[in-house]
Design a protein around this motif. Structure first.
Motif, short mmCIF file in Angstrom:
data_model
loop_
_atom_site.label_atom_id
_atom_site.label_comp_id
_atom_site.label_asym_id
_atom_site.label_seq_id
_atom_site.Cartn_x
_atom_site.Cartn_y
_atom_site.Cartn_z
N UNK A 49 0.83 -1.21 0.00
CA UNK A 49 0.00 0.00 0.00
C UNK A 49 0.86 1.26 0.00
N UNK A 50 0.47 2.22 -0.85
CA UNK A 50 1.27 3.44 -0.94
C UNK A 50 0.41 4.69 -0.82
N UNK A 51 -0.90 4.52 -0.58
CA UNK A 51 -1.76 5.68 -0.44
C UNK A 51 -2.47 6.03 -1.73
N UNK A 52 -3.12 7.17 -1.72
CA UNK A 52 -3.89 7.60 -2.87
C UNK A 52 -3.12 8.64 -3.70
N UNK A 53 -3.41 8.68 -4.97
CA UNK A 53 -2.77 9.63 -5.87
C UNK A 53 -3.24 11.05 -5.55
N UNK A 54 -2.29 11.93 -5.28
CA UNK A 54 -2.62 13.33 -5.04
C UNK A 54 -1.40 14.19 -5.37
N UNK A 55 -1.49 15.47 -5.13
CA UNK A 55 -0.47 16.42 -5.58
C UNK A 55 0.90 16.13 -4.98
N UNK A 56 0.95 15.45 -3.85
CA UNK A 56 2.24 15.16 -3.22
C UNK A 56 2.59 13.67 -3.28
N UNK A 57 1.77 12.90 -4.00
CA UNK A 57 1.99 11.45 -4.04
C UNK A 57 1.60 10.90 -5.42
N UNK A 58 2.07 11.56 -6.48
CA UNK A 58 1.66 11.18 -7.83
C UNK A 58 2.19 9.82 -8.27
N UNK A 59 3.25 9.33 -7.62
CA UNK A 59 3.81 8.04 -8.03
C UNK A 59 2.92 6.87 -7.64
#
Length: 593
Positions: A49-59
Motif C-alpha cells: 500500500x502506498x496511499x492515494x494519488x494526489x499532488x504530493x503522491x503522484x507516483x
C-alpha cells in the motif's frame, strides 16, 4: 451530396467537412451489440500500500499500484467501463485498467471510416485496433461499429481515422488514461493537441502530393493549438490561451496530431520537465524545448515560477522543408498567468530556435526493458523512394522491402485468419513473426534524405540506436543500447540514416508499422507484422467482424467510387467531373494512415 474525397469542387468539400467531423445524427443508428466478450479481468493487488494519488503522491495509484508497476505483468482491475457515444472529437478519459467502449457512427454519404486508438497496446484484442484493411473492414456509410478495449497503459494518446488521410480533415481526438506520474504536479491542464491545418481537404491534397510534377507535399496553411490560431496571412482567428496559476506545477499533455509537420515547441522563460514519452513513464528530464514528430506525445510539467504575465508558446519548424513547412511564419499560442491581462499579447519573443528534424533521445523509462544482445540477428527493412509513371504522370512511391503497401479494404488480414486462408497477396507487405515471447530485431534503413516518424501498432518498441549512413551489424553493435533504452510507439528516424528497434512477440495479432506522415504512407510506406498467427483465433472473436465486412462489401459493390481495384497508378477513375488542376480523379489507394 458526396464526401470530400470524391468531390471535384472545393465548395462541396467546405460543406461536407462538417460531416467528416460529426458522426452522430439526431436519431443515431443503434449499433449491434458486441456479443460474447472476453471476461473482464479480476486482478489482486500486488504491491505494498502506498496511499492515494494526489499532488504530493503522484507516483502512487489507487493504493496498490505505482509508477514502478509493470503493466505487462500487473494491471489494475477495470474499476469502470467508459462508454463514449459522442462526436466530433471528444476527449476520451479513463483510468488505468478501465475498459473503454466507443460507438462510432458513419453518417458520411460516400466515405468509409475506421478509428485507430493510437498507441494502445490492444493485448489480445488486435481486432479492436481500428486499422481498416488490416484488422477490420471500413465502416460503410450509414453503419456503425462498437469498439471495446482494455487500457493497460496510462498517459497521453489520441485517436484518429485510419481510412485514407481522412484524419487530416479533422477526425481526431485526445485519449487520456489517468495513472501515476514520475514527478508531482498540482494542476492537470489536460491534452494540448497541435496539428497542421490545410484549407483544402487532405484527400485532394494527397492526390496533389503524389505527383512528382508538383514538387512534393504542400505547405500547411496554419498550425493549430487546440483548434485555434490567428489567420497567418489575413485577418480573423485568435491565439489559443491557457492559464497558469502562479507557484503551481502544471501537467501539460503535448500531442502532435499533424498530417505532415513536425514541431519543435518551447515556452518563453520556462522549461519542460518530461515525465512520459508517448505512453511510457520516464525519469523526470528537464528540457528547454521539445521536438515532436507526427504522432508523438510528451507529458511535461511546467512550473509557474516567473513573473505574472503572458508568455509565447512557440512552435518552430525546420526551414529546409525536410519535415514539413507552414505558411504561418510564427506559429504560437499564449500561456497567461492568473492576474495577467487576458487580451494583451506577450512582449518577449524569446530566443529564436533553430529547429531540426532530429528526434529526442536520452530518456530513461521507469519500468525497465532489456533486450538480450547475445542473440542479436536483425532483419532488414529498407525504405526507398521510387518514381514510377502512371496515367496522371510520374508519382512518388515509397517502398518497404521494395514493396509499396496496398491494403485490401474489403479483405483485412484478420479475415484471412478467420477463413484459414494463408494466400496473402504480396501487395499487403506482410511479414510473419510466429515465435512466441522472443525479442525480434529490425534494422530500418532509410535510403532517401527525408526523415520519417515510424509508428508501430500493438507494441512499445525499444529504440536501440539511431544514426546516419548505413547500419552494419557486424561492426556497429557498439552504437546500440540494449539496456533500458528509449521506448515509445513513434520514433523519428533520420533521412539517409538508420534506426534499430526491438520488440517482444508478446501480443498475438496483426500490427501495422508505417510512417505517420500522411503523404508518405499514402504513397506506400508501410509493412504489416503477423504475430503468432496460430494463436489469434483462440484469443479474439474474429467472426464479429463479418457483419461489418459484409456491409462494406455490399456498399462497395454499389458505390461509383469503389472498389479500389489496383494501386491507382495505372487505372484512371472514370468519375464525373475533373480532378485536380485538370487531372482525372482517382480512387483512394494505399491511403491507410
Amino acid at each position: 451530396m458526396r464526401g470530400c474525397f470524391n468531390s471535384p469542387t472545393a465548395a462541396c468539400c467546405a460543406v461536407v467537412l462538417g460531416f467528416l467531423v460529426s458522426f452522430s445524427l439526431a436519431n443515431p443508428i443503434v449499433p449491434h451489440p458486441v456479443v460474447d466478450l472476453l471476461p473482464r479481468q479480476t486482478i489482486t493487488p500486488g504491491g505494498k500500500p502506498c496511499g492515494q494519488n494526489n499532488a504530493t503522491n503522484r507516483a502512487c495509484w489507487k493504493n496498490s499500484w505505482n509508477i514502478s508497476t509493470d503493466y505487462e505483468v500487473t494491471t489494475p482491475p477495470a474499476f469502470n467501463t467508459r462508454t463514449v457515444d459522442q462526436f466530433p472529437g471528444p476527449t476520451i478519459s479513463a483510468d488505468w485498467g478501465d475498459y473503454i467502449i466507443v460507438n462510432v457512427y458513419n453518417d458520411m454519404q460516400d466515405n468509409g471510416t475506421s478509428i485507430h486508438w493510437h498507441g494502445i497496446r490492444q493485448f489480445g484484442e488486435s481486432n479492436q485496433d481500428g486499422a481498416n484493411g488490416v484488422t477490420e473492414c471500413p465502416i460503410p456509410p450509414g453503419h456503425s461499429k462498437q469498439y471495446d478495449f482494455h487500457v493497460t497503459q496510462y498517459g497521453t494518446s489520441w485517436y484518429h481515422s485510419h481510412y485514407s488521410n481522412q484524419y487530416g480533415n479533422g477526425v481526431v481526438g485526445s485519449l487520456i488514461v489517468n495513472g501515476p506520474s514520475s514527478a508531482n504536479w498540482d494542476i492537470d491542464l489536460g491534452p494540448y493537441m497541435m496539428n497542421d491545418y490545410y484549407w483544402e481537404t487532405a484527400d485532394r491534397l494527397t492526390l496533389r502530393a503524389e505527383l512528382v510534377a508538383n514538387g512534393g507535399p504542400p505547405d500547411s496553411d496554419n498550425i493549430m493549438f487546440r483548434g485555434k490560431n490567428v489567420h497567418p496571412t489575413g485577418t480573423g482567428g485568435s491565439y489559443d490561451r491557457i492559464t497558469l496559476t502562479p507557484g503551481k506545477k502544471h501537467l501539460l499533455r503535448l500531442i502532435n496530431a499533424s498530417v505532415d509537420n513536425s514541431l519543435t515547441v518551447s515556452l518563453v522563460g520556462h522549461n519542460f520537465t518530461v515525465i512520459a514519452t508517448d505512453l511510457v513513464a520516464v525519469t523526470p528530464t528537464v528540457r528547454n524545448k521539445l521536438f515532436l514528430g507526427v504522432g508523438q506525445r510528451y507529458d511535461v510539467i511546467i512550473e509557474a515560477n516567473q513573473a505574472v504575465g503572458n508568455y509565447w508558446f512557440n512552435a518552430t519548424l525546420e526551414t529546409a522543408n525536410n519535415c514539413g513547412k507552414t505558411r504561418n511564419k510564427f506559429p504560437a499560442a499564449i500561456f497567461s498567468y492568473t492576474g495577467a491581462s487576458t487580451t494583451a499579447l506577450p512582449t518577449n519573443k524569446g530566443t529564436p530556435l533553430v529547429a531540426t528534424c532530429v528526434g529526442e533521445t536520452g530518456f530513461s523509462p521507469i519500468v525497465s526493458r532489456t533486450a538480450p544482445s547475445t542473440n542479436f540477428a536483425p532483419s532488414a527493412l529498407p525504405i526507398s523512394l521510387n518514381f514510377p509513371t502512371g496515367p496522371r504522370g510520374q508519382v512518388f512511391e515509397w517502398r518497404v522491402k521494395n514493396t509499396p503497401i496496398v491494403v485490401e479494404w474489403d479483405h483485412p488480414v484478420l479475415e484471412y485468419i478467420l477463413e484459414g486462408n494463408n494466400s496473402f497477396p504480396a501487395m499487403i507487405n506482410l511479414v510473419q513473426v510466429p515465435q512466441a515471447d522472443v525479442w525480434t530485431y529490425w534494422v530500418i534503413q532509410n535510403d532517401f534524405v527525408l526523415p520519417h516518424p515510424i509508428h508501430l501498432h500493438g507494441h512499445d518498441f525499444l529504440v536501440l540506436g539511431l544514426g546516419s549512413g548505413t547500419f552494419n551489424a557486424a561492426t556497429m553493435m557498439n552504437q546500440l543500447n540494449f539496456v533500458n533504452p528509449v521506448r515509445r510507439d513513434v520514433a523519428q528516424m533520420a533521412g539517409s540514416g538508420w534506426m534499430v528497434i526491438a520488440y517482444k512477440t508478446d501480443n498475438p495479432g496483426v500490427w501495422l508499422m508505417h510512417c505517420h506522415i500522411g503523404w508518405h504512407v499514402a504513397a506506400g510506406l508501410g509493412i504489416q507484422f503477423l504475430e503468432r498467427k496460430s494463436e489469434i483465433p483462440g484469443l479474439m472473436h474474429l467472426d464479429q467482424m463479418e457483419p461489418n465486412c459484409q456491409a462494406w462489401r455490399t456498399y462497395q459493390a454499389t458505390s461509383p467510387y469503389l472498389p479500389k481495384t489496383d494501386s491507382g497508378l495505372k487505372k484512371r477513375f472514370a468519375g464525373e467531373g475533373g480532378g485536380l488542376e485538370g487531372q482525372v480523379m482517382e480512387p483512394a489507394v494505399r491511403r491507410i494512415a
